[in-house]
Design a protein around this motif. Structure first.
Motif, mmCIF file in Angstrom:
data_model
loop_
_atom_site.group_PDB
_atom_site.id
_atom_site.type_symbol
_atom_site.label_atom_id
_atom_site.label_comp_id
_atom_site.label_asym_id
_atom_site.label_seq_id
_atom_site.Cartn_x
_atom_site.Cartn_y
_atom_site.Cartn_z
ATOM 1 N N THR A 145 26.987 27.553 9.931
ATOM 2 C CA THR A 145 25.821 27.073 10.671
ATOM 3 C C THR A 145 25.504 25.656 10.234
ATOM 4 O OG1 THR A 145 24.451 28.102 9.004
ATOM 5 C CG2 THR A 145 24.715 29.301 11.080
ATOM 6 N N PHE A 146 24.591 25.044 10.950
ATOM 7 C CA PHE A 146 24.157 23.711 10.562
ATOM 8 C C PHE A 146 23.108 23.841 9.475
ATOM 9 C CE2 PHE A 146 25.600 22.580 14.873
ATOM 10 C CZ PHE A 146 26.415 21.512 14.521
ATOM 11 N N PRO A 147 23.119 22.910 8.501
ATOM 12 C CA PRO A 147 22.008 22.906 7.552
ATOM 13 C C PRO A 147 20.805 22.295 8.267
ATOM 14 C CG PRO A 147 23.431 21.040 7.139
ATOM 15 C CD PRO A 147 24.048 21.804 8.278
ATOM 16 N N LEU B 205 14.688 21.247 11.595
ATOM 17 C CA LEU B 205 15.266 21.103 12.920
ATOM 18 C C LEU B 205 15.186 22.383 13.761
ATOM 19 C CD1 LEU B 205 16.491 19.159 14.816
ATOM 20 C CD2 LEU B 205 18.740 19.683 13.894
ATOM 21 N N PRO B 206 15.585 23.555 13.215
ATOM 22 C CA PRO B 206 15.504 24.757 14.066
ATOM 23 C C PRO B 206 14.097 25.034 14.557
ATOM 24 C CG PRO B 206 15.972 25.330 11.783
ATOM 25 C CD PRO B 206 16.191 23.865 11.919
ATOM 26 N N PHE B 207 13.101 24.756 13.726
ATOM 27 C CA PHE B 207 11.724 24.988 14.185
ATOM 28 C C PHE B 207 11.356 24.022 15.302
ATOM 29 C CE2 PHE B 207 11.703 26.683 9.869
ATOM 30 C CZ PHE B 207 11.246 27.961 10.133
ATOM 31 N N LEU C 95 13.429 22.776 17.436
ATOM 32 C CA LEU C 95 14.131 23.195 18.655
ATOM 33 C C LEU C 95 13.432 24.377 19.310
ATOM 34 C CD1 LEU C 95 17.826 23.024 17.414
ATOM 35 C CD2 LEU C 95 16.719 21.477 19.010
ATOM 36 N N LEU C 96 12.884 25.261 18.482
ATOM 37 C CA LEU C 96 12.210 26.437 19.028
ATOM 38 C C LEU C 96 10.806 26.114 19.528
ATOM 39 C CD1 LEU C 96 13.064 29.292 16.524
ATOM 40 C CD2 LEU C 96 13.457 29.325 18.966
ATOM 41 N N PRO D 214 9.096 24.157 21.675
ATOM 42 C CA PRO D 214 8.571 24.209 23.057
ATOM 43 C C PRO D 214 8.441 25.646 23.571
ATOM 44 C CG PRO D 214 10.483 22.743 22.910
ATOM 45 C CD PRO D 214 10.325 23.363 21.576
ATOM 46 N N LEU E 266 17.580 25.040 24.172
ATOM 47 C CA LEU E 266 17.233 24.595 22.827
ATOM 48 C C LEU E 266 16.974 25.783 21.908
ATOM 49 C CD1 LEU E 266 14.880 21.549 23.493
ATOM 50 C CD2 LEU E 266 17.261 21.548 22.749
ATOM 51 N N SER E 267 16.208 26.775 22.395
ATOM 52 C CA SER E 267 15.887 27.856 21.456
ATOM 53 C C SER E 267 17.100 28.744 21.195
ATOM 54 C CB SER E 267 14.672 28.660 21.915
ATOM 55 O OG SER E 267 14.620 28.789 23.278
ATOM 56 N N ALA F 197 19.015 27.001 18.522
ATOM 57 C CA ALA F 197 18.402 27.188 17.203
ATOM 58 C C ALA F 197 18.718 28.576 16.656
ATOM 59 C CB ALA F 197 16.892 26.971 17.291
ATOM 60 N N TYR G 198 22.839 28.788 15.948
ATOM 61 C CA TYR G 198 23.541 27.849 15.079
ATOM 62 C C TYR G 198 22.781 27.426 13.835
ATOM 63 C CZ TYR G 198 27.441 27.493 18.259
ATOM 64 O OH TYR G 198 28.540 27.779 18.996
ATOM 65 N N PHE G 199 21.653 28.080 13.562
ATOM 66 C CA PHE G 199 20.933 27.752 12.337
ATOM 67 C C PHE G 199 20.556 29.036 11.621
ATOM 68 C CE2 PHE G 199 20.355 24.054 14.949
ATOM 69 C CZ PHE G 199 20.402 23.004 14.060
ATOM 70 N N LEU H 179 32.913 24.834 16.187
ATOM 71 C CA LEU H 179 31.936 24.249 15.278
ATOM 72 C C LEU H 179 32.641 23.677 14.053
ATOM 73 C CD1 LEU H 179 29.121 23.640 14.372
ATOM 74 C CD2 LEU H 179 28.913 25.959 13.539
ATOM 75 N N ARG I 182 32.476 19.881 12.902
ATOM 76 C CA ARG I 182 31.881 19.443 11.640
ATOM 77 C C ARG I 182 32.868 18.680 10.784
ATOM 78 N NH1 ARG I 182 27.683 22.964 8.656
ATOM 79 N NH2 ARG I 182 27.698 20.971 7.568
#
Lengths: 294, 279
Positions: A7-9, A13-15, A17-18, A20, B97-98, B101, B104-105, B174, B178
């Protein structure tokens, strides 16, 4: 629940993106639902100045209220009627189209487009066709001696809204039945016809049982549709009348809240509807986990 | 088909032709009615199109029905289009977007947010009408395109669909990205988006129809005729004492045309969108 192995660190960022989606959900879904729950426990006085906490009194009143119980049975008749009519017509059309080879896609195209028509517009179309003074169907019915009048007769009005709701839903059911029919192995049907089974026999003993997952799924979807997506049909045509004979639950929430301004009662009705949606959603999702199988 | 039965074929075609005729019938009647002269619709409706089509459609398009307080159809169609596009684009972008998230996170409360989005499935506008109206009124969003579209753009189905789809994208994508030094935004823009084009298009068709056909919501939050959408405008025209059916039916045809054309021209995407959002 899984993510990707890699996954991405990223801490924030994830928050971001979520954000909206979550903000819209909190403001326009969770908060109003909470408000409905809260208001369902209150009663406002006649001028809307003060509200007092009344516990479950609003719910108790609803279940003693004849017009609410009437609305429940009207909704049941409407949902069952719509589901039955549109699913049986769709199944007949889908199994007939499935026989075709060259003309299949033409017929499919001719049958799918009503999905695009808004419920309110479907309602207006059928309202016009059945208009007692200028409509074409009452004119024909009169020739066989039936006086159609959905302005006075509750059963005529109910039949009208069922037809309008079912008409719009045929294309949806048709597509799912057709997909279901195409996934039935051809070898089973060939084997049965070698054993001498007629097309009718093959349909009822092989095809229909094998379609049961699709049928069950569509039943739930159609009930949800009839209960919640048909507000437009009722509002644009009968407005719940005559004499509350088409006053389905969703319409009643609106009418009591916006027109009657009875907020406590309307909120309690909202809560009951939410419970119904939750139950139906759970049934639908459990079905996806474990299909009806043979 | 396993055996050749000419009579069965004949019978099947008959059933289908009757079925198609029944499905087309209401819209045919609308077309016929929209081409009649005003006085023609006082008696029982003729069964063949009349000769006043062009003037009825022009009148509806340019001036609407003033006695029913209805704006020109051109304006209402434009409003419907703006609302439908805003809802569609909004739903697609926030869901992409969600889903990105969530897949991928790894972060705290991931499950919590997932369920929070899921809950929206269970709260259709119809069951929380009044409190939602109050929220929009408090935010001063009545009579605006923001009020028409923003409260409807949360989408659990689109988020799930994109999540499912992202899960099927090979891990190597991915990893390779990366290794080459791509950050999250570059990966999203150059790999995820191009791969999702078909899914986005399929959902676009479904969401556009959903947006175009909104009824209850615009009815509640717009009172200004400048924001009337075509679907709710038609209801207003029919609630007159003596509706001018020839014009109403012209409006019905114009309101139904855009989403029907979308389905007819993008049938494959439509079927894909429909079957995937429901499963």
């Amino acid at each position: 629940m899984q993510t990707k192995r890699m996954t991405f660190p990223g801490r924030w960022l994830p928050f971001a993106l979520l954000a909206p989606q979550v903000i819209v959900t909190l403001i326009f879904f969770i908060w109003p639902a909470g408000q409905a729950l809260y208001q369902s426990l209150l009663r406002e006085d006649a001028f809307g100045l003060r509200s007092t906490f009344v516990g479950l009194e609003n719910f108790a009143r609803l279940f003693r209220d004849g017009s609410y119980l009437n609305s429940m049975s009207v909704t049941a008749i409407f949902a069952v009627g719509t589901t039955l009519v549109s699913m049986s017509v769709a199944l007949l059309l889908a199994s007939t189209v499935n026989r075709m080879i060259r003309s299949r896609s033409t017929y499919t195209t001719l049958l799918v487009w009503p999905y695009a028509i808004a419920p309110a517009i479907a309602g207006v179309l059928w309202w016009f066709i059945f208009n007692p003074s200028i409509g074409i169907v009452p004119y024909m019915l009169e020739m066989v001696g039936y006086q159609w009048n959905h302005r006075n007769s509750g059963s005529d009005a109910m039949l009208l809204v069922i037809l309008a709701a079912a008409w719009k839903q045929i294309s949806y059911n048709f597509l799912f039945f057709l997909a279901g029919l195409q996934s039935i192995p051809q070898s089973l049907i060939e084997a049965a016809s070698i054993d001498g089974a007629s097309p009718f026999k093959r349909f009822w003993t092989i095809i229909f049982p094998l379609l049961s997952p699709t049928t069950f799924f569509l039943m739930v979807v159609n009930v949800v549709y009839a209960m919640f997506d048909t507000f437009g049909i009722i509002h644009a045509t009968t407005q719940g009348g005559p004499a509350q004979s088409t006053n389905i639950l969703v319409y009643k929430v609106y009418a009591d809240g916006f027109v009657g301004l009875n907020l406590g009662s309307s909120a309690a009705q909202s809560v009951i509807l939410m419970v119904i949606v939750v139950v139906l959603t759970v049934i639908q999702f459990r079905f996806i986990e474990r299909r009806v199988n043979y | 088909m396993v055996e050749n039965r000419p009579w069965a074929n004949f019978f099947a075609h008959t059933v289908l032709i009757i079925g198609v005729a029944l499905v087309v019938f209401p819209v045919y009647i609308a077309l016929v009615a929209s081409t009649q002269a005003p006085g023609e619709l006082m008696r029982t409706l003729p069964l063949l199109p009349g000769s006043h089509g062009i003037e009825n459609y022009t009148q509806m398009w340019q001036s609407g029905i003033s006695s029913a307080n209805s704006p020109p159809a051109a304006l209402m169609l434009w409003n419907s289009f703006v609302m439908a596009m805003a809802i569609t684009v909004g739903k697609l972008s926030i869901s992409l977007l969600s889903a990105f998230a969530i897949v991928y996170f790894r972060f705290r409360f991931r499950m919590f947010f997932f369920w929070l989005i899921f809950v929206t499935l269970m709260l259709p506008v119809e069951v929380r009408i009044i409190p939602t109206f109050q929220v929009v009124a408090d935010l001063n969003m009545l009579n605006s395109f923001a009020g028409l579209s923003i409260p409807l753009i949360a989408s659990a189905t689109a988020t799930f669909l994109f999540r499912q789809f992202f899960m099927t994208i090979p891990e190597e994508m991915l990893e390779a990205a990366r290794v080459d030094g791509a950050g999250p935004f570059k990966f999203f823009k150059d790999i995820l988006m191009p791969l999702s084009v078909t899914n986005i298009a399929a959902l676009f068709v479904i969401m556009f129809i959903y947006g175009w056909n909104q009824y209850l919501w615009p009815l509640l939050i717009t009172t200004d005729p400048d924001y009337t959408t075509i679907v709710m405008g038609i209801q207003r025209m029919t609630s007159e004492e003596n509706p001018q059916w020839h014009l109403v039916m012209a409006a019905v045809v114009m309101a139904a045309l855009p989403p029907v054309l979308v389905i007819l021209f993008m049938q494959r995407l439509f079927v894909k969108g429909l079957t995937e959002t429901e499963k």
